[in-house]
Design a protein around this motif. Structure first.
Motif, PDB file in Angstrom:
ATOM      1  N   ALA A  44      10.640 -26.492  14.571  1.00 18.46           N
ATOM      2  CA  ALA A  44       9.544 -25.535  15.162  1.00 18.46           C
ATOM      3  C   ALA A  44       9.852 -25.472  16.612  1.00 18.46           C
ATOM      4  O   ALA A  44      10.338 -26.551  17.253  1.00 18.46           O
ATOM      5  CB  ALA A  44       8.289 -26.129  15.058  1.00 18.46           C
ATOM      6  N   GLU A  56       6.929 -18.293  19.566  1.00 19.35           N
ATOM      7  CA  GLU A  56       6.999 -19.633  18.893  1.00 19.35           C
ATOM      8  C   GLU A  56       7.080 -19.477  17.522  1.00 19.35           C
ATOM      9  O   GLU A  56       6.432 -18.600  16.839  1.00 19.35           O
ATOM     10  CB  GLU A  56       5.472 -20.317  19.375  1.00 19.35           C
ATOM     11  N   PHE A 115       8.517 -21.088  13.311  1.00 18.28           N
ATOM     12  CA  PHE A 115       8.875 -22.345  12.601  1.00 18.28           C
ATOM     13  C   PHE A 115       9.649 -21.798  11.567  1.00 18.28           C
ATOM     14  O   PHE A 115       9.720 -20.761  11.005  1.00 18.28           O
ATOM     15  CB  PHE A 115       7.596 -23.176  12.096  1.00 18.28           C
ATOM     16  N   ARG A 130       6.736 -16.698  12.521  1.00 17.85           N
ATOM     17  CA  ARG A 130       5.732 -17.089  13.530  1.00 17.85           C
ATOM     18  C   ARG A 130       4.894 -18.388  13.302  1.00 17.85           C
ATOM     19  O   ARG A 130       4.418 -18.432  12.314  1.00 17.85           O
ATOM     20  CB  ARG A 130       4.861 -15.934  14.104  1.00 17.85           C
ATOM     21  N   LYS A 131       4.932 -19.312  14.259  1.00 15.40           N
ATOM     22  CA  LYS A 131       4.077 -20.630  14.221  1.00 15.40           C
ATOM     23  C   LYS A 131       2.790 -20.053  13.925  1.00 15.40           C
ATOM     24  O   LYS A 131       1.995 -19.449  14.677  1.00 15.40           O
ATOM     25  CB  LYS A 131       4.290 -21.309  15.498  1.00 15.40           C
ATOM     26  N   PHE A 170       3.114 -27.764  17.538  1.00 14.87           N
ATOM     27  CA  PHE A 170       4.557 -27.804  17.112  1.00 14.87           C
ATOM     28  C   PHE A 170       4.940 -29.036  16.106  1.00 14.87           C
ATOM     29  O   PHE A 170       5.843 -28.616  15.243  1.00 14.87           O
ATOM     30  CB  PHE A 170       5.843 -27.791  18.191  1.00 14.87           C
ATOM     31  N   ALA A 222       3.723 -27.921  12.740  1.00 16.28           N
ATOM     32  CA  ALA A 222       4.283 -26.728  12.051  1.00 16.28           C
ATOM     33  C   ALA A 222       5.730 -27.361  11.663  1.00 16.28           C
ATOM     34  O   ALA A 222       6.228 -26.713  10.567  1.00 16.28           O
ATOM     35  CB  ALA A 222       4.553 -25.727  13.099  1.00 16.28           C
ATOM     36  N   ARG A 247       2.154 -19.739   6.509  1.00 18.72           N
ATOM     37  CA  ARG A 247       1.501 -19.654   7.970  1.00 18.72           C
ATOM     38  C   ARG A 247      -0.103 -19.074   7.784  1.00 18.72           C
ATOM     39  O   ARG A 247      -1.015 -19.625   8.301  1.00 18.72           O
ATOM     40  CB  ARG A 247       2.265 -18.578   8.890  1.00 18.72           C
TER      41      ARG A 247
END
Length: 314
Positions: A71, A89, A91, A111-112, A118, A121, A273
């Motif tokens: 991440a 950002e 992952f 996308r995270k 972080f 993730a 996600r």
């Protein structure tokens, strides 16, 4: 940049490397966190030896830096990349996440989740994707048994099966009972006291310790036993011998063994996600280590001390 450097199997040190350059279809990440699972230990040690034949490097690891769950923040975009830009950002997975910077193909990034750190993730991609793909086809009201429910894949298996509307029984050791119960399992079995009973529409076997005969007996007619992996085999094949034997066993029963080879791709990570942002799945992070203690993090996972997921923070 600082990175864990592994130039031969069985040995790694914290050292300095040049920052990598992204190629076509890749981005450069400033790594914020990297997940740790048993796969990292296998690559670090080169065991079972079958992995070397399968393409991870025969005499030495192909990747100088271990780690795959990642991440971080996009800092440079390679040729031909669309959909990502500097500052995003993200992952997903890459090769060499135990470093301050890593190159990742956009085909393995998403996308995270907005509602995670972080650290959280980085604990999701490989274990979460494996559980998600192992539970494909589960219907509301079905009975799902998760063996190894307190581990990386198992902890996501419990949550995803519940999100799919299944009745979930999680099997784990005493010290992981509270975690598995907190993840939403309808029933939790402490195998050190008594093993599971009953029959199930799907068994997600993340432990690999039970014999095929017991798993088949615990499965409904036309049920499935999804074999995630095992750490009970020898140095040559590890738990892969069970995965290789399953097609032959399927010739003689309507109850099917399914060896799981999960895919790491953006579409799957996008599904994860969505589940995380909907608060149907959370990252069960057990312990966080700094990059300088990455080898301790790997040992923590290998020794089965981890309750849920272990992460290296960069």
């Amino acid at each position: 940049m600082k990175a864990v450097v592994q130039r031969r199997y069985g040995s790694a040190v914290l050292g300095d490397l040049d920052v990598p350059v992204p190629g076509k279809g890749e981005v450069l990440l400033e790594v914020r966190a990297a997940g740790v699972d048993m796969g990292v230990w296998h690559i670090l040690t080169g065991r079972p030896y079958l992995l070397r034949i399968l393409g991870f490097g025969f005499r030495a690891p192909k990747s100088v830096v271990p780690g795959r769950d990642v991440a971080g923040v996009v800092t440079e975009v390679g040729p031909g990349v669309t959909g990502f830009e500097v500052g995003d950002e993200v992952f997903g997975t890459c090769e060499g996440s135990f470093a301050e910077h890593a190159v990742a193909p956009v085909s393995r990034l998403a996308r995270k989740p907005r509602n995670t750190s972080f650290t959280e993730a980085a604990a999701v991609p490989i274990s979460g994707a494996t559980a998600l793909q192992g539970l494909r086809g589960v219907q509301p009201g079905q009975r799902v048994l998760v063996l190894g429910a307190g581990g990386g894949v198992g902890s996501y298996g419990v949550q995803i099966a519940k999100a799919l509307g299944a009745h979930v029984t999680g099997v784990c050791s005493t010290r992981k009972v509270d975690l598995v119960r907190s993840l939403g399992a309808d029933e939790v079995v402490d195998y050190t006291v008594a093993d599971f009973t009953g029959t199930y529409d799907l068994i997600l076997d993340c432990g690999g310790a039970r014999p095929f005969s017991l798993l088949r007996k615990a499965t409904t007619d036309r049920g499935r036993i999804v074999l995630v992996g095992a750490e009970t085999g020898g140095a040559i094949t590890g738990g892969f011998h069970k995965l290789m034997a399953s097609p032959l066993l399927n010739l003689f029963s309507s109850k099917k063994f399914v060896p799981l080879m999960s895919a790491e791709c953006a579409d799957v990570f996008d599904e994860l996600r969505a589940l995380v942002e909907a608060e149907k799945v959370k990252a069960p992070v057990d312990k966080v280590f700094p990059l300088s203690e990455a080898l301790d993090a790997i040992d923590h996972v290998y020794s089965r001390r981890s309750v849920g997921k272990t992460v290296v923070a960069i």
